[in-house]
Design a protein around this motif. Sequence first.
Motif, PDB file in Angstrom:
ATOM      1  N   GLU A  25      30.299   4.785  56.224  1.00  0.00           N
ATOM      2  CA  GLU A  25      31.379   3.816  56.367  1.00  0.00           C
ATOM      3  C   GLU A  25      32.620   4.311  55.641  1.00  0.00           C
ATOM      4  N   LEU A  26      33.800   4.005  56.201  1.00  0.00           N
ATOM      5  CA  LEU A  26      35.049   4.428  55.584  1.00  0.00           C
ATOM      6  C   LEU A  26      35.185   3.791  54.208  1.00  0.00           C
ATOM      7  N   LEU A  27      35.287   4.631  53.194  1.00  0.00           N
ATOM      8  CA  LEU A  27      35.414   4.172  51.820  1.00  0.00           C
ATOM      9  C   LEU A  27      36.880   4.082  51.421  1.00  0.00           C
ATOM     10  N   ASP A  28      37.646   5.127  51.772  1.00  0.00           N
ATOM     11  CA  ASP A  28      39.048   5.169  51.359  1.00  0.00           C
ATOM     12  C   ASP A  28      39.773   6.231  52.171  1.00  0.00           C
ATOM     13  N   THR A  29      41.102   6.142  52.168  1.00  0.00           N
ATOM     14  CA  THR A  29      41.969   7.144  52.779  1.00  0.00           C
ATOM     15  C   THR A  29      42.973   7.572  51.722  1.00  0.00           C
ATOM     16  N   VAL A  30      43.140   8.887  51.571  1.00  0.00           N
ATOM     17  CA  VAL A  30      44.092   9.400  50.583  1.00  0.00           C
ATOM     18  C   VAL A  30      45.089  10.318  51.275  1.00  0.00           C
ATOM     19  N   THR A  31      46.285  10.450  50.698  1.00  0.00           N
ATOM     20  CA  THR A  31      47.303  11.304  51.291  1.00  0.00           C
ATOM     21  C   THR A  31      46.916  12.768  51.151  1.00  0.00           C
TER      22      THR A  31
END
Length: 85
Positions: A25-31
């Motif tokens: 599952e998507l936990l986080d998105t970072v640049t």
Amino acid sequence: SAGNFNIEWNLIPFAETYEIYFRGELLDTVTAHITTYSDALTRQSNSRKNFYKVRAVRGDEYSEWSNLVEYPYYYYTGILIKEHA
């Protein structure tokens, strides 16, 4: 508390963001300039495999998935002291 678990990955040219998944599952998105992530481990489980994986994103294009990195729950919580070969 088990503390934080850190993962890192290689910089992918032209990536805009990285998606970090935990147990599918998507936990986080970072640049894209960030190539490390520290998870506070609030969702770890001793009954499921705690795998992380990362992929680069550019617009609507996605890279291949990274290798899976496992958070070894029993080892870090002190239940499993040493793995025997």
